[in-house]
Design a protein around this motif. Structure first.
Motif, PDB file in Angstrom:
ATOM      1  N   VAL A   9       0.830  -1.208   0.000  1.00 14.31           N
ATOM      2  CA  VAL A   9       0.000   0.000   0.000  1.00 14.31           C
ATOM      3  C   VAL A   9       0.863   1.255   0.000  1.00 14.31           C
ATOM      4  O   VAL A   9       0.680   2.160  -0.819  1.00 14.31           O
ATOM      5  CB  VAL A   9      -0.964   0.010   1.204  1.00 14.31           C
ATOM      6  CG1 VAL A   9      -1.641   1.375   1.332  1.00 14.31           C
ATOM      7  CG2 VAL A   9      -2.015  -1.080   1.047  1.00 14.31           C
ATOM      8  N   LEU A  10       1.811   1.328   0.913  1.00 18.86           N
ATOM      9  CA  LEU A  10       2.631   2.532   1.028  1.00 18.86           C
ATOM     10  C   LEU A  10       3.510   2.729  -0.201  1.00 18.86           C
ATOM     11  O   LEU A  10       3.701   3.868  -0.665  1.00 18.86           O
ATOM     12  CB  LEU A  10       3.485   2.467   2.296  1.00 18.86           C
ATOM     13  CG  LEU A  10       2.703   2.438   3.616  1.00 18.86           C
ATOM     14  CD1 LEU A  10       3.649   2.343   4.805  1.00 18.86           C
ATOM     15  CD2 LEU A  10       1.815   3.674   3.744  1.00 18.86           C
ATOM     16  N   ALA A  11       4.032   1.644  -0.754  1.00 19.06           N
ATOM     17  CA  ALA A  11       4.849   1.762  -1.967  1.00 19.06           C
ATOM     18  C   ALA A  11       4.006   2.222  -3.150  1.00 19.06           C
ATOM     19  O   ALA A  11       4.426   3.089  -3.935  1.00 19.06           O
ATOM     20  CB  ALA A  11       5.516   0.420  -2.276  1.00 19.06           C
ATOM     21  N   THR A  12       2.807   1.659  -3.279  1.00 16.52           N
ATOM     22  CA  THR A  12       1.933   2.039  -4.384  1.00 16.52           C
ATOM     23  C   THR A  12       1.502   3.491  -4.296  1.00 16.52           C
ATOM     24  O   THR A  12       1.567   4.248  -5.275  1.00 16.52           O
ATOM     25  CB  THR A  12       0.675   1.139  -4.415  1.00 16.52           C
ATOM     26  OG1 THR A  12       1.078  -0.230  -4.523  1.00 16.52           O
ATOM     27  CG2 THR A  12      -0.216   1.493  -5.594  1.00 16.52           C
ATOM     28  N   VAL A  13       1.088   3.904  -3.113  1.00 16.44           N
ATOM     29  CA  VAL A  13       0.630   5.285  -2.914  1.00 16.44           C
ATOM     30  C   VAL A  13       1.740   6.276  -3.233  1.00 16.44           C
ATOM     31  O   VAL A  13       1.523   7.279  -3.925  1.00 16.44           O
ATOM     32  CB  VAL A  13       0.117   5.484  -1.473  1.00 16.44           C
ATOM     33  CG1 VAL A  13      -0.089   6.962  -1.170  1.00 16.44           C
ATOM     34  CG2 VAL A  13      -1.190   4.729  -1.277  1.00 16.44           C
ATOM     35  N   ASN A  14       2.939   5.989  -2.753  1.00 15.57           N
ATOM     36  CA  ASN A  14       4.038   6.911  -2.992  1.00 15.57           C
ATOM     37  C   ASN A  14       4.526   6.841  -4.438  1.00 15.57           C
ATOM     38  O   ASN A  14       4.999   7.847  -4.989  1.00 15.57           O
ATOM     39  CB  ASN A  14       5.171   6.653  -2.000  1.00 15.57           C
ATOM     40  CG  ASN A  14       4.814   7.147  -0.606  1.00 15.57           C
ATOM     41  OD1 ASN A  14       4.852   8.334  -0.331  1.00 15.57           O
ATOM     42  ND2 ASN A  14       4.441   6.235   0.280  1.00 15.57           N
ATOM     43  N   GLY A  15       4.376   5.675  -5.079  1.00 11.01           N
ATOM     44  CA  GLY A  15       4.701   5.563  -6.498  1.00 11.01           C
ATOM     45  C   GLY A  15       3.787   6.422  -7.355  1.00 11.01           C
ATOM     46  O   GLY A  15       4.238   7.119  -8.276  1.00 11.01           O
ATOM     47  N   VAL A  16       2.495   6.399  -7.070  1.00  5.72           N
ATOM     48  CA  VAL A  16       1.546   7.239  -7.797  1.00  5.72           C
ATOM     49  C   VAL A  16       1.818   8.712  -7.514  1.00  5.72           C
ATOM     50  O   VAL A  16       1.755   9.561  -8.406  1.00  5.72           O
ATOM     51  CB  VAL A  16       0.090   6.887  -7.426  1.00  5.72           C
ATOM     52  CG1 VAL A  16      -0.884   7.818  -8.143  1.00  5.72           C
ATOM     53  CG2 VAL A  16      -0.223   5.436  -7.786  1.00  5.72           C
ATOM     54  N   ASN A  17       2.158   9.021  -6.273  1.00  5.90           N
ATOM     55  CA  ASN A  17       2.482  10.395  -5.892  1.00  5.90           C
ATOM     56  C   ASN A  17       3.673  10.928  -6.689  1.00  5.90           C
ATOM     57  O   ASN A  17       3.654  12.064  -7.176  1.00  5.90           O
ATOM     58  CB  ASN A  17       2.768  10.448  -4.390  1.00  5.90           C
ATOM     59  CG  ASN A  17       2.978  11.858  -3.881  1.00  5.90           C
ATOM     60  OD1 ASN A  17       3.935  12.140  -3.182  1.00  5.90           O
ATOM     61  ND2 ASN A  17       2.086  12.771  -4.225  1.00  5.90           N
ATOM     62  N   PHE A  18       4.694  10.102  -6.867  1.00  8.18           N
ATOM     63  CA  PHE A  18       5.855  10.507  -7.659  1.00  8.18           C
ATOM     64  C   PHE A  18       5.509  10.664  -9.136  1.00  8.18           C
ATOM     65  O   PHE A  18       6.123  11.463  -9.844  1.00  8.18           O
ATOM     66  CB  PHE A  18       6.989   9.481  -7.510  1.00  8.18           C
ATOM     67  CG  PHE A  18       7.740   9.566  -6.208  1.00  8.18           C
ATOM     68  CD1 PHE A  18       8.167  10.787  -5.705  1.00  8.18           C
ATOM     69  CD2 PHE A  18       8.022   8.417  -5.479  1.00  8.18           C
ATOM     70  CE1 PHE A  18       8.859  10.866  -4.502  1.00  8.18           C
ATOM     71  CE2 PHE A  18       8.718   8.488  -4.271  1.00  8.18           C
ATOM     72  CZ  PHE A  18       9.137   9.718  -3.788  1.00  8.18           C
ATOM     73  N   THR A  19       4.530   9.898  -9.607  1.00  7.66           N
ATOM     74  CA  THR A  19       4.142   9.960 -11.011  1.00  7.66           C
ATOM     75  C   THR A  19       3.493  11.290 -11.363  1.00  7.66           C
ATOM     76  O   THR A  19       3.556  11.749 -12.511  1.00  7.66           O
ATOM     77  CB  THR A  19       3.168   8.804 -11.344  1.00  7.66           C
ATOM     78  OG1 THR A  19       3.793   7.562 -11.020  1.00  7.66           O
ATOM     79  CG2 THR A  19       2.793   8.784 -12.819  1.00  7.66           C
ATOM     80  N   ALA A  51       8.391   2.356 -11.721  1.00  9.13           N
ATOM     81  CA  ALA A  51       9.586   2.984 -12.294  1.00  9.13           C
ATOM     82  C   ALA A  51       9.859   4.339 -11.652  1.00  9.13           C
ATOM     83  O   ALA A  51      11.018   4.686 -11.372  1.00  9.13           O
ATOM     84  CB  ALA A  51       9.414   3.135 -13.801  1.00  9.13           C
ATOM     85  N   GLU A  52       8.794   5.103 -11.412  1.00  3.69           N
ATOM     86  CA  GLU A  52       8.957   6.420 -10.776  1.00  3.69           C
ATOM     87  C   GLU A  52       9.525   6.267  -9.365  1.00  3.69           C
ATOM     88  O   GLU A  52      10.458   6.973  -8.968  1.00  3.69           O
ATOM     89  CB  GLU A  52       7.604   7.146 -10.722  1.00  3.69           C
ATOM     90  CG  GLU A  52       6.961   7.415 -12.076  1.00  3.69           C
ATOM     91  CD  GLU A  52       7.522   8.647 -12.760  1.00  3.69           C
ATOM     92  OE1 GLU A  52       8.578   9.154 -12.351  1.00  3.69           O
ATOM     93  OE2 GLU A  52       6.888   9.133 -13.709  1.00  3.69           O
ATOM     94  N   LEU A  53       8.951   5.338  -8.599  1.00  5.31           N
ATOM     95  CA  LEU A  53       9.410   5.121  -7.226  1.00  5.31           C
ATOM     96  C   LEU A  53      10.829   4.569  -7.202  1.00  5.31           C
ATOM     97  O   LEU A  53      11.683   5.042  -6.432  1.00  5.31           O
ATOM     98  CB  LEU A  53       8.459   4.149  -6.519  1.00  5.31           C
ATOM     99  CG  LEU A  53       8.799   3.776  -5.072  1.00  5.31           C
ATOM    100  CD1 LEU A  53       8.805   5.001  -4.171  1.00  5.31           C
ATOM    101  CD2 LEU A  53       7.802   2.734  -4.555  1.00  5.31           C
TER     102      LEU A  53
END
Length: 322
Positions: A164-174, A263-265
């Motif tokens: 969850v935390l990795a996905t949320v922060n990955g989308v945030n970086f995108t 990729a962004e994360l």
């Protein structure tokens, strides 16, 4: 049990689109009057300095649409509820972050530990609802195995927090190029529609609402953007992706359908780690990785187009992997 898609679920897409589209002429001038404009980092991509002052917190537009459309359907399809918990919960965290940025004029927003702590609390609420009020198991479908699952037992909950935390922060970086996070997540949401219909999971209504809301938002967020979604929107979308994946027992599919998020994360993690290990050297010109392409003379439109096409192709691969 599998079932066909009902017409009112498809209607959710149109309703969310119309609501978001209608909110644009109201929200954008309102945010401008309040001077709720984006604060750009001086050390960032120089062309982005021209975007300073563009209204942010635009995620409120599609979050309102998602709520209006999904809440009534949640009475009939309760599996929508945990998705809304994670989506709206992370949206609230993002709103607090944006508030500090635009009101306090602090480009950093919430401190890292504050944001992570709030994300942890929201994820706890999601886990509680998942375990208490649903029959969704923690078993995960293994890609390319014909539907075989794996259950990691007591490690499932810690693994959920990581995902969850990795996905949320990955989308945030995108969310750093006009229309990028919106375009990529429209494709991912459509994948969840197909997967939900196929599995009979009953979450396609909220996935359609997310699609419709983002399509409406793209009318204002596509280059050149009239409004940004801010962390209000990007964190909420990350919550949606993670929650939908878990409701379908498909968290292991996130690196495939969310290859851009990953990729962004990963680019940020690699850049920071390499910078520290080598005392100042860099792998990329700038991260998240879409900034690397910007500094390599890719236009924002080209980045969005290519990244969206990559997401489409990876979602096709993920469908085959089911």
């Amino acid at each position: 049990m599998r079932y066909s898609m009902n017409w009112y679920m498809v209607l959710a897409l149109g309703a969310a689109f119309a609501i978001t589209l209608a909110l644009g002429p109201v929200i954008i001038p309102f945010l401008r009057r309040l001077k709720f404009g984006q604060t750009e980092r001086a050390e960032g991509v120089q062309s982005h300095l021209l975007k300073a002052g563009t209204p942010t917190m635009g995620g409120l537009m599609f979050l309102v649409a998602i709520l209006v459309v999904s809440v009534p359907l949640a009475f009939f399809y309760p599996n929508i509820i945990p998705i809304l918990i994670l989506t709206i919960g992370f949206g609230v965290v993002g709103y607090l972050d944006d508030y500090l940025k635009v009101v306090k004029k602090n480009s950093d927003g919430l401190l890292a530990w504050q944001k992570l702590g709030l994300q942890f609390v929201i994820t706890c609420l999601f886990v509680f609802w998942l375990k208490t009020y649903t029959d969704v198991s923690m078993a995960m479908i293994l890609p390319f195995t014909g539907g075989k699952t794996i259950d990691i037992g007591i490690l499932a909950i810690p693994f959920l927090f990581i995902v969850v935390l990795a996905t949320v922060n990955g989308v945030n970086f995108t969310d750093g190029v006009d229309g990028l996070a919106s375009s990529v997540t429209v494709v991912v949401a459509f994948f969840f529609v197909i997967a939900s219909v196929r599995a009979g999971a009953g979450i396609e209504a909220v996935a359609f609402a997310v699609m419709g809301g983002l399509m409406g938002f793209l009318c204002y967020n596509a280059f050149p953007a009239k409004i940004f979604m801010g962390d209000t929107g990007s964190l909420a979308l990350g919550g949606f992706v993670a929650a939908a994946a878990y409701m379908l027992n498909m968290p292991l599919f996130i690196p495939i359908i969310g290859v851009i998020y990953a990729a962004e994360l990963l680019s940020v993690v690699l850049q920071v780690s390499y910078f520290k290990l080598t005392h100042g050297k860099r792998i990329f010109k700038m991260t998240p990785i879409h900034h690397h392409f910007e500094l390599s003379d890719w236009s924002e439109t080209r980045i969005v187009t290519v990244f969206t096409i990559v997401t489409i192709l990876c979602c096709v691969v993920a469908y085959a992997a089911m």
